[in-house]
Design an enzyme around this catalytic site. Structure first.
Site, short mmCIF file in Angstrom:
data_model
loop_
_atom_site.label_atom_id
_atom_site.label_comp_id
_atom_site.label_asym_id
_atom_site.label_seq_id
_atom_site.Cartn_x
_atom_site.Cartn_y
_atom_site.Cartn_z
N SER A 1 3.35 -1.90 10.31
CA SER A 1 4.80 -1.93 10.54
C SER A 1 5.43 -3.28 10.18
O SER A 1 6.34 -3.75 10.87
CB SER A 1 5.12 -1.53 12.00
OG SER A 1 4.69 -0.20 12.23
N GLU B 1 -6.94 4.74 7.68
CA GLU B 1 -6.78 6.17 7.37
C GLU B 1 -8.05 6.71 6.70
O GLU B 1 -8.42 7.86 6.89
CB GLU B 1 -5.53 6.37 6.50
CG GLU B 1 -4.27 6.23 7.34
CD GLU B 1 -3.08 5.60 6.63
OE1 GLU B 1 -3.03 5.59 5.39
OE2 GLU B 1 -2.19 5.10 7.34
N HIS C 1 -9.60 1.09 4.83
CA HIS C 1 -8.33 1.32 5.51
C HIS C 1 -8.54 2.28 6.68
O HIS C 1 -9.35 3.19 6.60
CB HIS C 1 -7.30 1.89 4.53
CG HIS C 1 -5.92 1.91 5.11
ND1 HIS C 1 -5.50 2.91 5.95
CD2 HIS C 1 -4.89 1.03 5.01
CE1 HIS C 1 -4.26 2.64 6.34
NE2 HIS C 1 -3.87 1.51 5.79
N LYS D 1 0.14 4.27 -0.33
CA LYS D 1 -0.52 5.47 0.25
C LYS D 1 -0.28 6.68 -0.65
O LYS D 1 -0.12 6.54 -1.86
CB LYS D 1 -0.03 5.70 1.69
CG LYS D 1 -0.14 4.43 2.54
CD LYS D 1 -0.03 4.66 4.01
CE LYS D 1 -0.17 3.34 4.74
NZ LYS D 1 -0.18 3.49 6.18
N ASN E 1 0.86 -1.18 0.00
CA ASN E 1 0.00 0.00 0.00
C ASN E 1 0.90 1.23 0.00
O ASN E 1 1.48 1.58 1.03
CB ASN E 1 -0.89 -0.05 1.26
CG ASN E 1 -1.71 1.21 1.44
OD1 ASN E 1 -1.80 2.04 0.53
ND2 ASN E 1 -2.32 1.34 2.61
N GLU F 1 -5.41 -4.83 10.60
CA GLU F 1 -4.38 -3.82 10.83
C GLU F 1 -4.71 -3.04 12.11
O GLU F 1 -5.53 -2.12 12.08
CB GLU F 1 -4.34 -2.83 9.65
CG GLU F 1 -4.03 -3.48 8.32
CD GLU F 1 -3.46 -2.47 7.34
OE1 GLU F 1 -2.34 -2.68 6.87
OE2 GLU F 1 -4.11 -1.45 7.07
N GLY G 1 2.27 2.44 10.65
CA GLY G 1 3.21 3.54 10.46
C GLY G 1 3.93 3.97 11.73
O GLY G 1 4.55 5.01 11.77
P1 PGA Z 1 2.78 0.46 7.59
O1 PGA Z 1 1.32 0.65 6.93
O2 PGA Z 1 3.32 -0.86 7.05
O3 PGA Z 1 3.57 1.63 7.12
O4 PGA Z 1 2.58 0.41 9.05
C1 PGA Z 1 0.44 -0.45 6.74
C2 PGA Z 1 -0.87 0.02 6.18
O5 PGA Z 1 -1.35 1.08 6.55
O6 PGA Z 1 -1.48 -0.68 5.34
#
Ligand code: PGA
Length: 256
Positions: free
Chosen positions: A211, A97, A95, A12, A10, A165, A171
């Protein structure tokens, strides 16, 4: 029951079109060489078509990061399933976000899932609890609500993939431990089993996200219920992302 593992990147809101083309070009030989794992890259919308052209002759699949549910019309700024169909095999929906920054609700996400399935795009449906929900012992309740609201039986036949997640791990560099992730993903599989029976529960792919790196993927993939990963930050580095997919393939091959 063998489920084909899956590693999805992803990206983003990162990469210009030129950068996306370079990134796909850099990772493509490595990703294409990995066998028995579904590999998916999800660049921003403006890079979907150039990425699709680059991936056309490869075994690497393309995903979008979002989608609206209407077919077309006066929805300024939105992208329809019709626009993605034929270019993307997958779309990330729900997601955290999107839920937390853009206020997407369970009902709204559900409409998107329906629209994706109708257009033969497989949803990667994200669920996960916040830090507060985790610390107050509400993880299972939160996941039950999210999974029950959006995991209709028919969606599984349309290829729906679930991505667990935990919001506190996204993140932050603070991944859930492999045991924590296994426990929670096993709980999600039990929810699916309870509602839709053994066949669907044993077949549905459930990914972990939050992460994930080349350093922790092996441990995660060793867990029986973890079928792969949705990778954010580490999917922006060709070498890391290829290493993650390779390790996933090696570990799951060892289970056969
Ligand atoms: P990250 O993001 O691996 O940077 O923690 C994962 C995601 O949001 O899908």
């Amino acid at each position: 029951m063998t489920r084909i593992p899956m590693i999805a990147g992803n990206w983003k809101m990162n990469t210009t079109v030129d950068q996306a083309v370079n990134l796909v070009t850099d990772m493509l030989p490595g990703l294409d060489a990995v066998k028995d794992v579904d590999r998916v890259v999800c660049p921003p919308f403006v890079s979907i078509k150039p990425a699709a052209d680059l991936l056309k002759k490869s075994s690497v699949k393309l995903g979008a990061q979002n989608m609206y549910f209407e077919e077309k019309g006066a929805f300024t700024g939105e992208i329809s399933p019709d626009m993605l169909a034929g270019l993307c095999d997958y779309v990330i929906l729900g997601h955290s976000e999107r839920r937390h920054i853009f206020g997407e609700t369970e009902a709204f996400i559900n409409q998107k899932i329906q629209a994706a399935i109708k257009n033969l795009i497989k949803p990667i449906f994200c669920v996960g609890e916040t830090l507060e929900q985790n610390e107050t012992g509400c993880t299972e309740e939160t996941l039950t609500h999210q999974v029950m609201a959006s995991c209709d039986k028919l969606y599984f036949f349309g290829g729906l993939v679930i991505a667990y997640e935990p919001v506190w791990a996204i993140g932050t560099g603070k991944s859930a431990t492999a045991e924590q992730a296994q426990r929670t993903i096993s709980f999600i599989r039990q929810l699916v089993r309870h509602r839709h029976g053994d066949e669907i529960a044993n077949a549905v792919r459930i990914l972990y996200g939050g992460s994930v790196t080349a350093a922790n993927i092996a441990e995660l993939m060793q867990q029986p219920d973890i079928d792969g990963a949705l990778v954010g930050g580490a999917s922006l580095k060709a070498e890391d992302f290829v290493s993650i997919t390779k390790q996933a393939a090696e570990i799951k091959a060892g289970f056969k």
